[in-house]
Design an enzyme around this catalytic site. Structure first.
Site, PDB file in Angstrom:
ATOM      1  N   SER A  59      32.007  38.371  29.465  1.00  0.00           N
ATOM      2  CA  SER A  59      32.602  38.039  30.689  1.00  0.00           C
ATOM      3  C   SER A  59      33.033  36.365  30.442  1.00  0.00           C
ATOM      4  CB  SER A  59      32.111  38.237  32.051  1.00  0.00           C
ATOM      5  OG  SER A  59      32.853  37.506  32.939  1.00  0.00           O
ATOM      6  N   TYR A  91      24.917  37.170  37.708  1.00  0.00           N
ATOM      7  CA  TYR A  91      25.598  38.177  36.597  1.00  0.00           C
ATOM      8  C   TYR A  91      26.309  37.159  35.683  1.00  0.00           C
ATOM      9  CZ  TYR A  91      29.965  40.465  35.079  1.00  0.00           C
ATOM     10  OH  TYR A  91      30.926  40.863  34.086  1.00  0.00           O
TER      11      TYR A  91
END
Ligand SMILES: NC(=O)c1ccc[n+]([C@@H]2O[C@H](COP(=O)([O-])OP(=O)(O)OC[C@H]3O[C@@H](n4cnc5c(N)ncnc54)[C@H](OP(=O)(O)O)[C@@H]3O)[C@@H](O)[C@H]2O)c1
Length: 256
Positions: free
Chosen positions: A136, A150
């Site tokens: 990501s 995350y």
């Protein structure tokens, strides 16, 4: 892409399902892994009669090892393994619990490590193959406070990905290890995040799954090691590391 055997985790929805459909449409034979039977079967049906669906919980090492075995048994080889399954979290860093952090590491880091280790012996045997780990932009720039845990897990995933590449570079140069960094993508990722959260599909600038899948397919067709799903993202990473203070002041998002 024609006749490539591609294993995709997290293929029952979102980015993984889009990669599966596109790869199959271009002649690849796909092995699809996720937990939900109905959704996975529907994606498999859209990928043609050769598609193999394997119910898998990627947080269980033996499930992932079984996935690798079933893929090789069915097609005699695997060319590409995509660790795509993952999960977000919505919680400010000051409130993150032990369980929160453990779950992020389990869902986003250990899951991919299991995948890498499960397929590696097969790739080493052939000195060929490609592992793609879907990370990501938050694994490069931790710009969103509520996704801090995350973000930490995707940074860890990036380190393992680069580490594996370093391990193989001289001994198994035929094995390619790739990091893929999407930004916001219009999937149910936000809704599925631990502790809930915003729907990624309603976020401004969200990229379509088809656009992201095209970038992933291109990274298989022309193997690359570090892939951003929009060119501007690479520029943002350079700007961040050039001047963190300025970048944080201009772009970081707090908990509200
Ligand atoms: N959407 C975004 O904005 C965005 C941005 C950057 C990176 N990413 C990354 O892109 C990847 C795919 O996300 P997405 O947006 O497509 O999310 P999604 O729509 O929530 O889909 C997640 C997929 O992963 C599977 N999955 C989750 N936990 C699993 C487990 N324990 N075992 C097996 N499969 C599991 C889900 O299937 P089942 O529930 O059926 O198991 C589903 O197929 C993730 O790694 C995510 O971190 C997403």
């Amino acid at each position: 892409m024609k006749d490539k055997i591609i294993v995709i985790t997290g293929a029952s929805a979102g980015i993984g399902a889009a990669i599966a459909r596109k790869a199959a449409a271009e002649g690849a034979r796909v092995v699809l892994a996720a937990r939900r039977q109905k959704e996975l079967s529907e994606v498999a049906a859209a990928c043609g009669p050769d598609a193999l669906a394997v119910i898998t919980d990627v947080t269980v090492r033996s499930d992932v090892e079984s996935l690798a075995r079933q893929a090789v048994d069915r097609f005699r080889r695997v060319d590409v393994w995509i660790n795509n399954a993952g999960r977000g979290i919505t919680r400010a860093p000051s409130e993150i619990t032990d369980d929160d952090l453990d779950m992020m590491m389990r869902d986003n880091v250990k899951s991919a490590l299991y995948g890498m280790q499960a397929i590696l012996p097969h790739f080493k045997e052939r000195n060929a193959g490609q592992i793609l780990n879907v990370s990501s932009m938050l694994g490069r720039i931790p710009f969103f406070a509520l996704r801090a845990a995350y973000s930490a897990s995707k940074h860890a995933l990036n380190a393992l990905t680069a580490g594996l590449r370093a391990e193989l570079r001289h001994t198994f140069p035929g094995v390619v290890v790739t990091t893929v960094s999407p930004g916001i993508v219009a999937t149910e990722f936000g809704l599925n995040a631990l502790h809930g959260g915003l729907d990624s599909r309603s976020m401004p600038g969200a990229q379509s799954v088809d656009e992201v899948a095209d970038v992933v397919i291109d990274a298989i067709r022309n193997p690359q090691i570090d892939v951003y799903t929009r060119p501007v993202y690479a520029d943002n990473v350079r700007r961040y590391y050039d001047d963190m203070d300025a970048f944080e002041r201009a772009s970081f998002v707090g908990p509200k």
